[in-house]
Design a protein around this motif. Structure first.
Motif, PDB file in Angstrom:
ATOM      1  N   LYS A  96       0.826  -1.209   0.000  1.00  0.00           N
ATOM      2  CA  LYS A  96       0.000   0.000   0.000  1.00  0.00           C
ATOM      3  C   LYS A  96       0.861   1.260   0.000  1.00  0.00           C
ATOM      4  O   LYS A  96       0.628   2.180  -0.803  1.00  0.00           O
ATOM      5  N   GLU A  97       1.859   1.305   0.882  1.00  0.00           N
ATOM      6  CA  GLU A  97       2.717   2.484   0.945  1.00  0.00           C
ATOM      7  C   GLU A  97       3.590   2.599  -0.303  1.00  0.00           C
ATOM      8  O   GLU A  97       3.846   3.703  -0.794  1.00  0.00           O
ATOM      9  N   LEU A  98       4.054   1.460  -0.823  1.00  0.00           N
ATOM     10  CA  LEU A  98       4.854   1.474  -2.047  1.00  0.00           C
ATOM     11  C   LEU A  98       4.031   2.030  -3.211  1.00  0.00           C
ATOM     12  O   LEU A  98       4.526   2.865  -3.984  1.00  0.00           O
ATOM     13  N   ALA A  99       2.790   1.581  -3.326  1.00  0.00           N
ATOM     14  CA  ALA A  99       1.921   2.064  -4.401  1.00  0.00           C
ATOM     15  C   ALA A  99       1.712   3.569  -4.294  1.00  0.00           C
ATOM     16  O   ALA A  99       1.780   4.298  -5.295  1.00  0.00           O
ATOM     17  N   ASP A 100       1.468   4.045  -3.083  1.00  0.00           N
ATOM     18  CA  ASP A 100       1.229   5.478  -2.890  1.00  0.00           C
ATOM     19  C   ASP A 100       2.488   6.286  -3.205  1.00  0.00           C
ATOM     20  O   ASP A 100       2.406   7.337  -3.858  1.00  0.00           O
ATOM     21  N   PHE A 101       3.658   5.782  -2.773  1.00  0.00           N
ATOM     22  CA  PHE A 101       4.909   6.520  -3.015  1.00  0.00           C
ATOM     23  C   PHE A 101       5.219   6.587  -4.509  1.00  0.00           C
ATOM     24  O   PHE A 101       5.637   7.631  -5.020  1.00  0.00           O
ATOM     25  N   LEU A 102       5.025   5.484  -5.215  1.00  0.00           N
ATOM     26  CA  LEU A 102       5.267   5.490  -6.662  1.00  0.00           C
ATOM     27  C   LEU A 102       4.329   6.464  -7.369  1.00  0.00           C
ATOM     28  O   LEU A 102       4.753   7.224  -8.248  1.00  0.00           O
ATOM     29  N   ARG A 103       3.054   6.450  -6.988  1.00  0.00           N
ATOM     30  CA  ARG A 103       2.087   7.342  -7.634  1.00  0.00           C
ATOM     31  C   ARG A 103       2.421   8.815  -7.367  1.00  0.00           C
ATOM     32  O   ARG A 103       2.410   9.644  -8.283  1.00  0.00           O
ATOM     33  N   ARG A 104       2.737   9.127  -6.099  1.00  0.00           N
ATOM     34  CA  ARG A 104       3.065  10.514  -5.764  1.00  0.00           C
ATOM     35  C   ARG A 104       4.341  10.967  -6.482  1.00  0.00           C
ATOM     36  O   ARG A 104       4.428  12.107  -6.956  1.00  0.00           O
ATOM     37  N   SER A 105       5.334  10.079  -6.546  1.00  0.00           N
ATOM     38  CA  SER A 105       6.595  10.429  -7.208  1.00  0.00           C
ATOM     39  C   SER A 105       6.374  10.650  -8.699  1.00  0.00           C
ATOM     40  O   SER A 105       6.958  11.561  -9.298  1.00  0.00           O
ATOM     41  N   ARG A 106       5.525   9.820  -9.297  1.00  0.00           N
ATOM     42  CA  ARG A 106       5.220   9.971 -10.728  1.00  0.00           C
ATOM     43  C   ARG A 106       4.489  11.282 -10.993  1.00  0.00           C
ATOM     44  O   ARG A 106       4.784  11.985 -11.974  1.00  0.00           O
ATOM     45  N   GLU A 107       3.569  11.632 -10.116  1.00  0.00           N
ATOM     46  CA  GLU A 107       2.778  12.842 -10.326  1.00  0.00           C
ATOM     47  C   GLU A 107       3.595  14.111 -10.109  1.00  0.00           C
ATOM     48  O   GLU A 107       3.266  15.161 -10.667  1.00  0.00           O
ATOM     49  N   ARG A 108       4.637  14.018  -9.291  1.00  0.00           N
ATOM     50  CA  ARG A 108       5.468  15.210  -9.040  1.00  0.00           C
ATOM     51  C   ARG A 108       6.451  15.491 -10.175  1.00  0.00           C
ATOM     52  O   ARG A 108       6.969  16.603 -10.294  1.00  0.00           O
ATOM     53  N   LEU A 109       6.731  14.497 -10.989  1.00  0.00           N
ATOM     54  CA  LEU A 109       7.756  14.626 -12.014  1.00  0.00           C
ATOM     55  C   LEU A 109       7.153  15.197 -13.299  1.00  0.00           C
ATOM     56  O   LEU A 109       6.185  14.648 -13.845  1.00  0.00           O
ATOM     57  N   ARG A 110       7.727  16.281 -13.776  1.00  0.00           N
ATOM     58  CA  ARG A 110       7.223  16.888 -15.000  1.00  0.00           C
ATOM     59  C   ARG A 110       7.832  16.209 -16.227  1.00  0.00           C
ATOM     60  O   ARG A 110       8.993  15.814 -16.198  1.00  0.00           O
ATOM     61  N   PRO A 111       7.067  16.053 -17.307  1.00  0.00           N
ATOM     62  CA  PRO A 111       7.570  15.345 -18.497  1.00  0.00           C
ATOM     63  C   PRO A 111       8.873  15.928 -19.027  1.00  0.00           C
ATOM     64  O   PRO A 111       9.774  15.186 -19.447  1.00  0.00           O
ATOM     65  N   GLN A 112       8.990  17.268 -19.033  1.00  0.00           N
ATOM     66  CA  GLN A 112      10.203  17.882 -19.581  1.00  0.00           C
ATOM     67  C   GLN A 112      11.452  17.554 -18.763  1.00  0.00           C
ATOM     68  O   GLN A 112      12.576  17.654 -19.268  1.00  0.00           O
ATOM     69  N   GLU A 113      11.268  17.143 -17.481  1.00  0.00           N
ATOM     70  CA  GLU A 113      12.412  16.778 -16.654  1.00  0.00           C
ATOM     71  C   GLU A 113      13.048  15.462 -17.084  1.00  0.00           C
ATOM     72  O   GLU A 113      14.193  15.185 -16.738  1.00  0.00           O
ATOM     73  N   VAL A 114      12.308  14.674 -17.857  1.00  0.00           N
ATOM     74  CA  VAL A 114      12.852  13.387 -18.326  1.00  0.00           C
ATOM     75  C   VAL A 114      12.952  13.364 -19.853  1.00  0.00           C
ATOM     76  O   VAL A 114      13.100  12.314 -20.458  1.00  0.00           O
ATOM     77  N   GLY A 115      12.868  14.547 -20.461  1.00  0.00           N
ATOM     78  CA  GLY A 115      13.048  14.649 -21.908  1.00  0.00           C
ATOM     79  C   GLY A 115      11.815  14.355 -22.732  1.00  0.00           C
ATOM     80  O   GLY A 115      11.920  14.084 -23.935  1.00  0.00           O
ATOM     81  N   LEU A 116      10.613  14.405 -22.124  1.00  0.00           N
ATOM     82  CA  LEU A 116       9.375  14.168 -22.852  1.00  0.00           C
ATOM     83  C   LEU A 116       8.690  15.497 -23.173  1.00  0.00           C
ATOM     84  O   LEU A 116       8.821  16.466 -22.433  1.00  0.00           O
ATOM     85  N   THR A 117       7.957  15.497 -24.252  1.00  0.00           N
ATOM     86  CA  THR A 117       7.219  16.709 -24.622  1.00  0.00           C
ATOM     87  C   THR A 117       5.797  16.632 -24.072  1.00  0.00           C
ATOM     88  O   THR A 117       5.229  15.556 -23.910  1.00  0.00           O
ATOM     89  N   THR A 118       5.231  17.778 -23.801  1.00  0.00           N
ATOM     90  CA  THR A 118       3.853  17.834 -23.287  1.00  0.00           C
ATOM     91  C   THR A 118       2.933  18.331 -24.385  1.00  0.00           C
ATOM     92  O   THR A 118       3.125  19.413 -24.930  1.00  0.00           O
ATOM     93  N   GLY A 119       1.915  17.534 -24.692  1.00  0.00           N
ATOM     94  CA  GLY A 119       0.953  17.931 -25.721  1.00  0.00           C
ATOM     95  C   GLY A 119      -0.197  18.711 -25.115  1.00  0.00           C
ATOM     96  O   GLY A 119      -0.374  18.746 -23.895  1.00  0.00           O
ATOM     97  N   PRO A 120      -1.015  19.332 -25.957  1.00  0.00           N
ATOM     98  CA  PRO A 120      -2.140  20.155 -25.451  1.00  0.00           C
ATOM     99  C   PRO A 120      -3.222  19.326 -24.767  1.00  0.00           C
ATOM    100  O   PRO A 120      -3.998  19.855 -23.980  1.00  0.00           O
TER     101      PRO A 120
END
Length: 285
Positions: A6-30
């Protein structure tokens, strides 16, 4: 260690949501509505299946391997503290941090120099003597006349009979086994690197006793103990030893404190008066 899904799932989800696409070289579409990265983007960056990552976030996956956790930590750009937290939640011991080696941080030396009431030493995980205060020098002697590659307490214990004179003879076997058991753990933790391999090879060549004890494969990290030291001027002194770890865990600050009610406090006071200059056992530590 148990996996906390449960805690692992929550930590992964929160970490994913905090990371912006441009920080990992991805583009953001409209049309992007997901905060942070999408699940499939994380799985792609980590080199794993999207289905398995989805099950991780849904708290219904089997325990991930350390290799997979390392890939997730890199994909999510986790800090060292966050990476260690990820490993703990997944039921694994966090990977060892970078070794400090022979460099002793100024803050550690500052603490060592301020310990006026008790002997103290800073020793590397393989047994290298890195620093000691004046009281420790008065108790064990100076290592200044010893060549730097030989300033290793395990090596000197098994190769220099004079070193053992500082300890009661009936405790020599106990000291030998403790040295070898601690070294075993350190060598394994280092992955048998060049420094560890060279030291073990040298000890095998120099001491049949070391080889006999090494083959027992005993492991015990030196953290606390009660020990007795024979000083030529003061006599027998009993100490409690406490090992304080550095963040990298390959250096230990050993503090030798006199047990209450043993007369060791008076012995340490006398040791302070005598001073290190009279500790003529210049190659003992």
């Amino acid at each position: 260690m148990d996996m906390d899904r449960k805690e692992l799932a929550d930590f992964l989800r929160r970490s994913r949501e905090r990371l912006r696409p441009q920080e990992v070289g991805l583009t953001t579409g409209p049309r992007r509505r997901t905060p942070g990265l999408r699940r499939e983007e994380v799985s792609q960056l980590a080199g794993m299946s999207a289905d398995y990552y989805m099950r991780l976030e849904q708290a219904r996956s089997p325990q991930p391997s350390t290799q997979l956790l390392g890939a997730l930590a890199r994909a999510l750009r986790l800090t060292i503290d966050e990476r260690d937290h990820l490993y703990v939640l997944a039921g694994h011991r966090p990977p060892a941090g970078p070794f400090a080696g022979e460099f002793v941080r100024p803050s550690m030396l500052y603490v060592l120099d301020r310990l006026h009431e008790t002997p103290a030493q800073i020793i590397g995980d393989l047994g290298d003597m890195l620093a000691q205060n004046a009281l420790a020098e008065a108790l064990f002697g100076c290592v200044c006349t010893v060549e730097e590659p030989d300033r290793n307490i395990v090596l000197r214990w098994f190769t220099d009979p004079f070193v053992r004179e500082a300890y009661p003879e009936d405790e020599h076997e106990q000291h030998s086994r403790r040295h070898v058991a601690h070294l075993r753990a350190a060598v394994a933790r280092r992955g048998n690197d060049a420094a560890a391999s060279a030291l073990v090879k040298r000890l095998h060549a120099a001491s049949a006793e070391f080889t006999r004890l090494w083959e027992l494969h005993e492991v015990a990290i030196h953290r606390t103990s009660r020990m007795k030291v024979l000083h030529p001027e003061v006599g027998l002194i009993e100490f409690d030893t406490e090992a304080l770890l550095t963040p990298a865990e390959d250096q230990r600050l050993f503090v030798f404190t006199p047990p209450p009610g043993t007369g060791a406090i008076e012995a340490v006071e006398l040791l302070r008066v005598i001073g290190p200059e009279t500790a003529h056992r210049s190659h003992r530590a």
